[in-house]
Motif scaffolding. Structure first.
Motif, PDB file in Angstrom:
ATOM      1  N   PHE A 145      45.756  65.934  22.973  1.00 14.74           N
ATOM      2  CA  PHE A 145      46.699  66.377  21.951  1.00 14.74           C
ATOM      3  C   PHE A 145      46.257  67.689  21.302  1.00 14.74           C
ATOM      4  N   GLY A 146      45.180  68.264  21.807  1.00 19.28           N
ATOM      5  CA  GLY A 146      44.705  69.537  21.278  1.00 19.28           C
ATOM      6  C   GLY A 146      45.173  70.695  22.131  1.00 19.28           C
ATOM      7  N   TYR A 147      44.548  71.868  21.925  1.00 20.18           N
ATOM      8  CA  TYR A 147      44.863  73.041  22.731  1.00 20.18           C
ATOM      9  C   TYR A 147      44.265  72.853  24.118  1.00 20.18           C
ATOM     10  N   GLY A 148      45.080  73.027  25.150  1.00 19.29           N
ATOM     11  CA  GLY A 148      44.680  72.615  26.484  1.00 19.29           C
ATOM     12  C   GLY A 148      43.981  73.677  27.295  1.00 19.29           C
ATOM     13  N   ASP A 149      43.377  73.219  28.374  1.00 19.51           N
ATOM     14  CA  ASP A 149      42.756  74.069  29.371  1.00 19.51           C
ATOM     15  C   ASP A 149      43.846  74.933  30.012  1.00 19.51           C
ATOM     16  N   PRO A 150      43.653  76.245  30.139  1.00 20.22           N
ATOM     17  CA  PRO A 150      44.690  77.087  30.749  1.00 20.22           C
ATOM     18  C   PRO A 150      44.991  76.712  32.195  1.00 20.22           C
ATOM     19  N   ARG A 151      44.091  76.011  32.846  1.00 18.09           N
ATOM     20  CA  ARG A 151      44.378  75.553  34.210  1.00 18.09           C
ATOM     21  C   ARG A 151      45.388  74.413  34.225  1.00 18.09           C
ATOM     22  N   GLY A 152      45.569  73.726  33.076  1.00 25.65           N
ATOM     23  CA  GLY A 152      46.414  72.540  33.034  1.00 25.65           C
ATOM     24  C   GLY A 152      45.562  71.286  33.009  1.00 25.65           C
ATOM     25  N   ARG A 153      46.201  70.148  32.783  1.00 24.43           N
ATOM     26  CA  ARG A 153      45.466  68.885  32.685  1.00 24.43           C
ATOM     27  C   ARG A 153      44.788  68.563  34.012  1.00 24.43           C
ATOM     28  N   VAL A 154      43.531  68.145  33.915  1.00 24.17           N
ATOM     29  CA  VAL A 154      42.767  67.828  35.118  1.00 24.17           C
ATOM     30  C   VAL A 154      43.358  66.622  35.832  1.00 24.17           C
ATOM     31  N   GLU A 155      43.980  65.696  35.083  1.00 26.28           N
ATOM     32  CA  GLU A 155      44.586  64.527  35.730  1.00 26.28           C
ATOM     33  C   GLU A 155      45.692  64.956  36.693  1.00 26.28           C
ATOM     34  N   LEU A 156      46.526  65.910  36.254  1.00 18.19           N
ATOM     35  CA  LEU A 156      47.609  66.367  37.121  1.00 18.19           C
ATOM     36  C   LEU A 156      47.064  67.184  38.279  1.00 18.19           C
ATOM     37  N   VAL A 193      48.459  90.031  38.184  1.00 19.58           N
ATOM     38  CA  VAL A 193      47.159  90.111  38.850  1.00 19.58           C
ATOM     39  C   VAL A 193      47.208  91.121  39.994  1.00 19.58           C
ATOM     40  N   LEU A 194      48.294  91.106  40.764  1.00 22.02           N
ATOM     41  CA  LEU A 194      48.407  92.067  41.869  1.00 22.02           C
ATOM     42  C   LEU A 194      48.376  93.496  41.355  1.00 22.02           C
ATOM     43  N   ARG A 195      49.067  93.734  40.265  1.00 20.74           N
ATOM     44  CA  ARG A 195      49.071  95.086  39.691  1.00 20.74           C
ATOM     45  C   ARG A 195      47.667  95.492  39.251  1.00 20.74           C
ATOM     46  N   GLN A 196      46.948  94.556  38.647  1.00 19.17           N
ATOM     47  CA  GLN A 196      45.575  94.847  38.230  1.00 19.17           C
ATOM     48  C   GLN A 196      44.672  95.113  39.427  1.00 19.17           C
ATOM     49  N   ARG A 197      45.035  94.545  40.573  1.00 19.44           N
ATOM     50  CA  ARG A 197      44.279  94.795  41.806  1.00 19.44           C
ATOM     51  C   ARG A 197      44.726  96.080  42.499  1.00 19.44           C
ATOM     52  N   ARG A 198      45.573  96.841  41.854  1.00 18.87           N
ATOM     53  CA  ARG A 198      46.065  98.120  42.347  1.00 18.87           C
ATOM     54  C   ARG A 198      47.024  97.982  43.537  1.00 18.87           C
ATOM     55  N   VAL A 199      47.628  96.826  43.669  1.00 22.00           N
ATOM     56  CA  VAL A 199      48.718  96.678  44.631  1.00 22.00           C
ATOM     57  C   VAL A 199      49.938  97.379  44.055  1.00 22.00           C
ATOM     58  N   ARG A 200      50.649  98.107  44.881  1.00 20.37           N
ATOM     59  CA  ARG A 200      51.827  98.831  44.414  1.00 20.37           C
ATOM     60  C   ARG A 200      53.109  98.375  45.103  1.00 20.37           C
ATOM     61  N   GLY A 336      40.007  83.076  38.538  1.00 22.88           N
ATOM     62  CA  GLY A 336      39.631  83.655  37.251  1.00 22.88           C
ATOM     63  C   GLY A 336      40.606  84.714  36.779  1.00 22.88           C
ATOM     64  N   GLU A 337      41.126  85.517  37.699  1.00 20.55           N
ATOM     65  CA  GLU A 337      42.071  86.576  37.328  1.00 20.55           C
ATOM     66  C   GLU A 337      43.385  85.983  36.806  1.00 20.55           C
ATOM     67  N   VAL A 338      43.866  84.922  37.456  1.00 18.44           N
ATOM     68  CA  VAL A 338      45.111  84.285  36.999  1.00 18.44           C
ATOM     69  C   VAL A 338      44.901  83.619  35.651  1.00 18.44           C
ATOM     70  N   LEU A 339      43.754  82.986  35.449  1.00 17.68           N
ATOM     71  CA  LEU A 339      43.479  82.349  34.156  1.00 17.68           C
ATOM     72  C   LEU A 339      43.394  83.387  33.044  1.00 17.68           C
ATOM     73  N   GLU A 340      42.823  84.533  33.339  1.00 11.02           N
ATOM     74  CA  GLU A 340      42.772  85.597  32.345  1.00 11.02           C
ATOM     75  C   GLU A 340      44.172  86.090  32.002  1.00 11.02           C
ATOM     76  N   ALA A 341      45.037  86.175  33.035  1.00  7.75           N
ATOM     77  CA  ALA A 341      46.414  86.609  32.794  1.00  7.75           C
ATOM     78  C   ALA A 341      47.195  85.568  32.008  1.00  7.75           C
ATOM     79  N   LYS A 342      46.867  84.303  32.211  1.00  4.22           N
ATOM     80  CA  LYS A 342      47.599  83.228  31.524  1.00  4.22           C
ATOM     81  C   LYS A 342      47.191  83.116  30.070  1.00  4.22           C
ATOM     82  N   GLY A 343      45.924  83.313  29.790  1.00  8.11           N
ATOM     83  CA  GLY A 343      45.454  83.220  28.411  1.00  8.11           C
ATOM     84  C   GLY A 343      44.405  82.143  28.249  1.00  8.11           C
ATOM     85  N   GLY A 344      43.851  82.057  27.045  1.00  4.77           N
ATOM     86  CA  GLY A 344      42.721  81.169  26.803  1.00  4.77           C
ATOM     87  C   GLY A 344      43.064  79.705  26.710  1.00  4.77           C
ATOM     88  N   VAL A 345      44.335  79.373  26.424  1.00  4.99           N
ATOM     89  CA  VAL A 345      44.745  77.970  26.318  1.00  4.99           C
ATOM     90  C   VAL A 345      46.075  77.802  27.045  1.00  4.99           C
TER      91      VAL A 345
END
Length: 472
Positions: A145-156, A193-200, A336-345
């Protein structure tokens, strides 16, 4: 005077009123009228008793009772023994007559929706979902019921890893899975993430959804269409370097949307070879992989090259888009790059909905629901093919070995007239041109018909209307 009053009676609506005027009674009456007039107090709303309301406001009970009585006499409120004091029913404001100044022309709404991209929402498994929700809520740890892991619930993520490996051939360790709020959210994160990797540049299929192409454009990525033929999307230009600068490709390999063919094995291999050789990324949209009828299951492309494929799956077609639950299975280097793009929670997906889906899958209810809907959709597909063969024999139906829609191929130059005939019959359908990329040639006329969309009560009527439209 002007005072702000708050009522929190247990026997009626909580009210916030601003009283204006020289006296409390008149100020209370004016404030209640205004609340009813503006819709803040809806018809039928039960007001607090005069005793409790007076206590909350700190005024005499007679003041409230007199105000109520006056508003009842004026017709703003009603009072019945045992029912309390309620806001009276009022007639809705009349719309301006057609042709009057400021009137808007009526917007036609189709009688039957055969729009592709949606399941039968009336078949959502409410009872089983509610059971899963109760079990999930009872077993949920306090930290859920708190602020969750940015990856999502481990059960799911854990049950999804098992399910995707079993049902779709995906290599999906829980640590590689990120839960997102629908496919669009996943694509937004991937584009960033692709843009940050310099994909155009991103290669896309000749037919698809412009909302997806626009999201990539919003991320600063250009899209180029790959050729398309009877074998599906032609991936050979990737290996030959004909699309220079392309660093990623967005595809629907299991069931191309909307044409409906699976990607040919040689072209699957060519796409994987291109990704391995160049370090490119394949974005695999597996939007309806569970629904197949006349063919062996086509496994996910991700299973061939997990380190170069971003697999995107969703509950939108198997259950309902309103759940806003989807998942990404990522190459290890991109987690790690996707989690950074998603945010801390995890601020986009409800933890309780994730826990419910985890329980729904783990209990076997998800598999049972998919099997049940697969049989229902196959029956509808067969009825569609049979009725069109009888009433509109000139229409060829394709793309029906899997999925939730069919492509009705039309004689050249007749797409718009068929669309008008469908509209005349009260049908909502889409022309295939709606899904054609601007770089792709206009190589076919067709209607894309979602046979999963109508509820059972409307299916026969929708099918009859479609046959009338195309029979003309």
């Amino acid at each position: 005077m002007t005072d702000s009053w708050a009522s929190s009676s247990a026997f009626g609506a909580d009210l916030h009123l601003e009283l204006h005027g020289p006296g409390l009674r008149q100020g209370l009456m004016d404030a209640l009228r205004e609340a009813v007039r503006t819709g803040r107090l809806a018809p039928g709303t039960r007001l607090p008793s005069s005793r409790s309301f007076a206590a909350d406001l700190g005024i005499a009970r007679n003041t409230v009772a007199d105000a109520y009585a006056e508003l009842v006499a004026e017709g703003w409120l009603t009072a019945r023994q045992g029912s309390g004091t309620r806001v009276a029913q009022r007639s809705a404001p009349r719309e301006p007559a057609a042709g009057t100044v400021g009137a808007r022309p009526p917007r036609g709404r189709p009688t039957y929706s055969l729009m592709p991209g949606s399941p039968d929402l009336a078949s959502f498994p409410r009872t089983e979902w509610l059971k899963a929700a109760r079990r999930a809520l009872s077993a949920a740890p306090h930290e859920a019921f708190g602020y969750g892991d940015p990856r999502g619930r481990v059960e799911l993520r854990t049950v999804l890893a098992d399910y995707l490996a079993r049902a779709r051939g995906v290599y999906a360790a829980p640590e590689r899975i990120v839960i997102c709020s629908g496919f669009v959210h996943g694509l937004m994160l991937t584009g960033k993430v692709l843009r940050q990797r310099r994909v155009r540049d991103v290669a896309v299929e000749s037919y698809g959804l412009d909302v997806h192409w626009n999201l990539l454009a919003d991320a600063g990525l250009r899209t180029s269409a790959l050729p398309f033929d009877e074998l599906g999307t032609d991936t050979a230009p990737l290996g030959r370097g004909e699309l220079r600068g392309v660093g990623a490709v967005l595809m629907t390999p299991a069931h191309q949307f909307p044409i409906g063919v699976p990607l040919h094995p040689d072209r699957r291999a060519a796409a994987v070879d291109w990704a391995r050789t160049t370090g490119g990324v394949i974005l695999e949209d597996d939007y309806d992989g569970e629904f197949r009828y006349d063919r062996q299951p086509v496994g996910a492309l991700q299973g061939l090259e997990p380190e170069h494929v971003v697999y995107l799956g969703t509950a939108s077609k198997s259950l309902a888009p309103g759940l806003r639950l989807a998942w990404m299975v990522l190459p290890q280097a991109m987690v790690g790059e996707v989690l950074e793009a998603k945010g801390g929670v995890d601020w986009v997906s409800s933890a309780l909905d994730q826990l419910t889906l985890a329980e729904f899958i783990a209990s076997g209810a998800y598999d049972r629901h998919v099997r049940r809907m697969r049989l229902r959709y196959r029956r509808r597909r067969d009825e569609l093919v049979q009725q069109l063969a009888e009433h509109a024999p000139g229409i060829r139906v394709s793309g029906i070995a899997a999925g939730l829609h069919a492509v009705l191929e039309l004689p050249p130059g007749t797409e718009q007239s068929a669309l008008r005939a469908a509209a005349w019959q009260g049908l909502g359908v889409e022309p295939v041109s709606r899904f054609r990329h601007e770089d792709a040639p206009a190589d076919r006329d067709a209607l894309v018909v979602g046979y999963a969309t109508p509820p059972d009560s409307a299916w026969d009527g929708a099918l009859e209307a479609l046959c009338r439209a195309l029979g003309e």
